[in-house]
Design a protein around this motif. Sequence first.
Motif, PDB file in Angstrom:
ATOM      1  N   LYS A 293       0.819  -1.218   0.000  1.00 38.29           N
ATOM      2  CA  LYS A 293       0.000   0.000   0.000  1.00 38.29           C
ATOM      3  C   LYS A 293       0.857   1.274   0.000  1.00 38.29           C
ATOM      4  O   LYS A 293       0.379   2.345  -0.391  1.00 38.29           O
ATOM      5  CB  LYS A 293      -0.897  -0.049   1.246  1.00 38.29           C
TER       6      LYS A 293
ATOM      7  N   GLY B 228      -3.804   3.736  14.865  1.00 32.52           N
ATOM      8  CA  GLY B 228      -3.936   2.736  13.794  1.00 32.52           C
ATOM      9  C   GLY B 228      -2.726   2.824  12.882  1.00 32.52           C
ATOM     10  O   GLY B 228      -2.838   2.827  11.656  1.00 32.52           O
TER      11      GLY B 228
ATOM     12  N   ASP C  40      -1.314   0.903  17.810  1.00 33.80           N
ATOM     13  CA  ASP C  40      -2.093  -0.046  16.999  1.00 33.80           C
ATOM     14  C   ASP C  40      -2.443  -1.229  17.897  1.00 33.80           C
ATOM     15  O   ASP C  40      -1.622  -1.668  18.700  1.00 33.80           O
ATOM     16  CB  ASP C  40      -1.297  -0.522  15.776  1.00 33.80           C
TER      17      ASP C  40
HETATM   18  C1  LIG Z   1      -5.904  -0.089   7.168  1.00 35.22           C
HETATM   19  S1  LIG Z   1      -4.762  -0.290   8.466  1.00 35.22           S
HETATM   20  C2  LIG Z   1      -3.781   1.187   8.236  1.00 35.22           C
HETATM   21  C3  LIG Z   1      -2.400   1.073   8.854  1.00 35.22           C
HETATM   22  C4  LIG Z   1      -1.496   2.267   8.593  1.00 35.22           C
HETATM   23  N1  LIG Z   1      -2.080   3.494   9.099  1.00 35.22           N
HETATM   24  C5  LIG Z   1      -1.206   2.388   7.117  1.00 35.22           C
HETATM   25  O1  LIG Z   1      -2.022   3.003   6.404  1.00 35.22           O
HETATM   26  O2  LIG Z   1      -0.173   1.864   6.666  1.00 35.22           O
HETATM   27  C6  LIG Z   1      -5.697   0.130   9.910  1.00 35.22           C
HETATM   28  C7  LIG Z   1      -4.947  -0.142  11.190  1.00 35.22           C
HETATM   29  O3  LIG Z   1      -5.715   0.373  12.271  1.00 35.22           O
HETATM   30  C8  LIG Z   1      -5.636  -0.523  13.356  1.00 35.22           C
HETATM   31  N2  LIG Z   1      -6.824  -0.294  14.211  1.00 35.22           N
HETATM   32  C9  LIG Z   1      -8.122  -0.408  13.855  1.00 35.22           C
HETATM   33  N3  LIG Z   1      -8.919  -0.080  14.887  1.00 35.22           N
HETATM   34  C10 LIG Z   1      -8.104   0.232  15.926  1.00 35.22           C
HETATM   35  C11 LIG Z   1      -8.331   0.624  17.269  1.00 35.22           C
HETATM   36  N4  LIG Z   1      -9.571   0.762  17.769  1.00 35.22           N
HETATM   37  N5  LIG Z   1      -7.257   0.875  18.057  1.00 35.22           N
HETATM   38  C12 LIG Z   1      -6.000   0.738  17.581  1.00 35.22           C
HETATM   39  N6  LIG Z   1      -5.719   0.356  16.308  1.00 35.22           N
HETATM   40  C13 LIG Z   1      -6.755   0.106  15.484  1.00 35.22           C
HETATM   41  C14 LIG Z   1      -5.587  -1.903  12.716  1.00 35.22           C
HETATM   42  O4  LIG Z   1      -5.014  -2.868  13.583  1.00 35.22           O
HETATM   43  C15 LIG Z   1      -4.728  -1.631  11.469  1.00 35.22           C
HETATM   44  O5  LIG Z   1      -3.362  -1.877  11.690  1.00 35.22           O
END
Ligand SMILES: C[S@@+](CC[C@H](N)C(=O)[O-])C[C@H]1O[C@@H](n2cnc3c(N)ncnc32)[C@H](O)[C@@H]1O
Length: 301
Positions: free
Chosen positions: A15, A53, A81
């Motif tokens: 990504k 996240g 995360d």
């Molecule tokens: C689509 S990924 C994006 C990761 C990163 N920001 C990137 O774009 O490379 C979404 C991330 O958010 C984390 N996530 C989702 N809900 C969360 C929460 N309530 N608390 C902490 N992390 C969360 C997931 O574990 C995942 O790693």
Amino acid sequence: MTRHDDPFVRYLRSKEAIDDRALHRPTLADLGDRLDRHGQDHPSQPLRVVSIGAGTGAMCRRLLSWGVLDGHDQIKYVMVDRREGIADKAAAAFAEWARAAGWAASPTKDGFRIERHGREVSLTYMTSDLFDAMSALPKAIDLVIAHAVFDLLPLRRAITTVLSRVVDGGYLYAPITFDGRTAFRPAHDADDEIIAAYHETMRDGDSSGPDAGSNLLAALPEFGANVVSAGGSDWVIHPKHDSDERVFLAHILGFVEQSLGESDAVDEETLSEWLSTRHRQIETDELSYIAHNLDILAQLA
Ligand SMILES: C[S@@+](CC[C@H](N)C(=O)[O-])C[C@H]1O[C@@H](n2cnc3c(N)ncnc32)[C@H](O)[C@@H]1O
């Protein structure tokens, strides 16, 4: 095991180049200018950043590589995360990147420190739900980064929680926030049914749903945060694909399969035929995929 062996990490890695292309440059430039001014106004204070996240920390590496944080010689960057094990993957990704970019890295109690040309960045990883993590942090954040995550969160609760820890005049940067349009080409008879059902699954539970970008843009002022820049950051993938794009597309089909497999909105045969067609179109280098995202920069009044 390398960081690429974990399928989700491999997806995040694939990504990176797609996000590089997609990010809305005027919003990013505005963020850089504002952080430069913040650095001039607070010369002896580190920039305090929390990324929610954060995944493997791609946005942190990108902001450092692209000079967006250059107005600050001292940066404290916390990545949150909830995914177990991702902190180790982030550490591996940072170690590889730091070596290549000429930063000297040394471990600390809960992360590590990187230094280059008199600049120092302390990187800390919290494996935690962001709502718990935020409540444990003091109200002393200059910038919250929410990269490709708002659509997964309960919108109003997430905005309240995040902004409660941002200092007055501080920022929320929410790039690659999904905003309601998915398209695959060549067209397929089942596209409308499958995409509508896929978007519907995003409304499950308390997540912000498929219109997260527009809803975030509209809601922020109610919470005292003025949108200072925003723009589209669409993912547009088209043939010929490179290897990262093939991995990325296969994961997107995996997300459709997983979410629709858990619902009964589309019959199994239709879904299975649609997925096989789309996977075959990755192999034959025919598939195009478009997702509409927004980048939003808001400042707390
Ligand atoms: C689509 S990924 C994006 C990761 C990163 N920001 C990137 O774009 O490379 C979404 C991330 O958010 C984390 N996530 C989702 N809900 C969360 C929460 N309530 N608390 C902490 N992390 C969360 C997931 O574990 C995942 O790693």
